[in-house]
Design a protein around this motif. Structure first.
Motif, PDB file in Angstrom:
ATOM      1  N   PRO A  83     -26.036  11.200  22.696  1.00 33.53           N
ATOM      2  CA  PRO A  83     -25.474   9.901  23.090  1.00 33.53           C
ATOM      3  C   PRO A  83     -25.480   8.875  21.960  1.00 33.53           C
ATOM      4  O   PRO A  83     -24.764   7.878  22.028  1.00 33.53           O
ATOM      5  CB  PRO A  83     -26.384   9.462  24.248  1.00 33.53           C
ATOM      6  N   ASP A  84     -26.288   9.113  20.922  1.00 34.10           N
ATOM      7  CA  ASP A  84     -26.317   8.194  19.780  1.00 34.10           C
ATOM      8  C   ASP A  84     -25.303   8.574  18.702  1.00 34.10           C
ATOM      9  O   ASP A  84     -25.244   7.950  17.647  1.00 34.10           O
ATOM     10  CB  ASP A  84     -27.719   8.136  19.169  1.00 34.10           C
ATOM     11  N   GLY A  85     -24.500   9.620  18.946  1.00 36.71           N
ATOM     12  CA  GLY A  85     -23.485  10.029  17.983  1.00 36.71           C
ATOM     13  C   GLY A  85     -23.947  11.053  16.979  1.00 36.71           C
ATOM     14  O   GLY A  85     -23.138  11.622  16.252  1.00 36.71           O
ATOM     15  N   PRO A 157     -29.745   5.434  15.708  1.00 33.76           N
ATOM     16  CA  PRO A 157     -29.611   4.151  16.396  1.00 33.76           C
ATOM     17  C   PRO A 157     -30.474   4.092  17.660  1.00 33.76           C
ATOM     18  O   PRO A 157     -30.677   5.095  18.328  1.00 33.76           O
ATOM     19  CB  PRO A 157     -28.121   4.092  16.759  1.00 33.76           C
ATOM     20  N   ARG A 158     -30.969   2.906  17.967  1.00 31.64           N
ATOM     21  CA  ARG A 158     -31.653   2.697  19.240  1.00 31.64           C
ATOM     22  C   ARG A 158     -30.616   2.585  20.351  1.00 31.64           C
ATOM     23  O   ARG A 158     -29.438   2.356  20.109  1.00 31.64           O
ATOM     24  CB  ARG A 158     -32.496   1.419  19.195  1.00 31.64           C
ATOM     25  N   GLU A 161     -28.428  -0.530  20.318  1.00 25.95           N
ATOM     26  CA  GLU A 161     -27.621  -0.822  19.134  1.00 25.95           C
ATOM     27  C   GLU A 161     -26.220  -0.216  19.304  1.00 25.95           C
ATOM     28  O   GLU A 161     -25.869   0.798  18.709  1.00 25.95           O
ATOM     29  CB  GLU A 161     -28.295  -0.270  17.883  1.00 25.95           C
ATOM     30  N   VAL A 162     -25.416  -0.874  20.121  1.00 22.89           N
ATOM     31  CA  VAL A 162     -24.113  -0.334  20.501  1.00 22.89           C
ATOM     32  C   VAL A 162     -23.199  -0.188  19.294  1.00 22.89           C
ATOM     33  O   VAL A 162     -22.555   0.849  19.104  1.00 22.89           O
ATOM     34  CB  VAL A 162     -23.449  -1.222  21.575  1.00 22.89           C
ATOM     35  N   ASP A 163     -23.122  -1.210  18.448  1.00 25.66           N
ATOM     36  CA  ASP A 163     -22.215  -1.170  17.306  1.00 25.66           C
ATOM     37  C   ASP A 163     -22.605  -0.064  16.329  1.00 25.66           C
ATOM     38  O   ASP A 163     -21.740   0.630  15.794  1.00 25.66           O
ATOM     39  CB  ASP A 163     -22.206  -2.517  16.581  1.00 25.66           C
ATOM     40  N   ARG A 164     -23.907   0.091  16.095  1.00 24.54           N
ATOM     41  CA  ARG A 164     -24.339   1.122  15.152  1.00 24.54           C
ATOM     42  C   ARG A 164     -24.095   2.516  15.729  1.00 24.54           C
ATOM     43  O   ARG A 164     -23.735   3.438  15.004  1.00 24.54           O
ATOM     44  CB  ARG A 164     -25.822   0.934  14.806  1.00 24.54           C
ATOM     45  N   ARG A 165     -24.269   2.674  17.039  1.00 25.54           N
ATOM     46  CA  ARG A 165     -23.982   3.962  17.677  1.00 25.54           C
ATOM     47  C   ARG A 165     -22.503   4.301  17.545  1.00 25.54           C
ATOM     48  O   ARG A 165     -22.136   5.446  17.288  1.00 25.54           O
ATOM     49  CB  ARG A 165     -24.388   3.932  19.144  1.00 25.54           C
TER      50      ARG A 165
END
Length: 301
Positions: A83-85, A157-158, A161-165
């Motif tokens: 889910p974090d990419g 990413p945590r 942290e939507v943008d970083r994900r």
């Protein structure tokens, strides 16, 4: 071989692969890259029976492998995007202390680059490198991989942290999914354009039937077409369409135009031409996706 040679061996392996894969863009067969020369020895690189390759001369894992799974088949190990990419790569077996898993963990601890061989056909691989292990998840029997230096820099990413994900996911698509999708689709269509039969690989693309921006636009062969650059652009722009009977359609206004030889022979002459299909039935275009895309083409006309 001392640990200080670990990085030198990896750099040598990647330079050696650069020459055989045209900088990672061309597939390779397992026997051709099973080992490489380094400091007067043959060093194992891609073993037929091992997913994690730790050569006897090195302390840490040098390469990992994802095996070929036919369309619709179940892979022996689930190597999938989290889910974090970031991509998750499964341990071998259920014991985190198995020697191959320890070797993979050592590559993580010392942040050593790893080569990832992703199967696109039986015994045919696309090499992705350098890849880095950026997290160890022994409770889930897997590690997390960064597919590139820029993705590695972003780290894991945590959840908040939507943008970083999103950035990590975009990089995963760019560095992994797109090259693997292209190699798989071109392989299925025997490296020729499905519309005009052009066989110059440098001019071929993997076109999505349903765009990857949509839910059903997954990077799988039944959602792909091997097309030359001009026919790819024409298909994306709904200048050309694909009918449910797998024959090519040309937009009506294009058929009525008068222009040069490219329009006449490259586009108008495609009307009603049967698509060249892969040999394997499982790799044929998915009919439901084709019907959905054809309706979009008709609406554009």
């Amino acid at each position: 071989m001392a640990f200080l040679d670990e990085l030198a061996a990896r750099e040598a392996a990647m330079r050696w692969l650069d020459e055989r894969t045209q900088l990672g863009t061309q597939p390779v067969k397992q026997p051709d890259v099973s080992s490489f020369p380094f400091q007067g020895e043959r060093v194992s690189l891609l073993l037929r029976q091992q997913g994690i390759c730790k050569p006897r001369q090195l302390e840490a894992a040098l390469s990992i492998r994802t095996t070929w799974t036919p369309p619709g088949g179940k892979p022996p190990y689930e190597d999938a995007e989290g889910p974090d990419g970031l991509v998750r790569y499964a341990y071998r077996g259920n014991d985190p202390e198995f020697f191959e898993n320890r070797a993979l963990r050592l590559a993580y601890q010392h942040q050593l680059p790893v080569i990832w061989f992703v199967a696109i056909e039986p015994s045919v691989y696309l090499a992705r490198y350098p890849v880095y292990v950026v997290a160890d998840e022994p409770d889930q029997l897997r590690v997390a991989l960064a597919i590139s230096e820029d993705q590695r820099f972003l780290g894991v990413p945590r959840a908040d942290e939507v943008d970083r994900r999103r950035t990590v996911q975009r990089l995963t698509n760019l560095r992994l999914h797109q090259p693997v999708f292209r190699a798989q689709v071109l392989g299925a269509y025997e490296r020729s354009c499905a519309m005009c039969r052009l066989k110059h690989v440098e001019l071929l693309d993997a076109a999505h039937i349903i765009p990857d921006s949509k839910e059903r636009g997954t990077p799988v062969v039944p959602n792909g077409l091997s097309l030359c650059s001009i026919h790819h652009r024409a298909f994306d722009a709904n200048v050309l369409g694909l009918r449910p009977d797998f024959k090519i359609a040309v937009r009506r206004d294009i058929l009525d135009e008068i222009d040069g030889p490219m329009l006449k022979h490259g586009l108008q002459a495609m009307e009603g031409v049967p698509l060249t299909l892969p040999r394997r039935q499982a790799q044929h275009p998915d009919r439901q996706r084709v019907e959905e895309r054809y309706e979009e083409f008709r609406a554009a006309g």
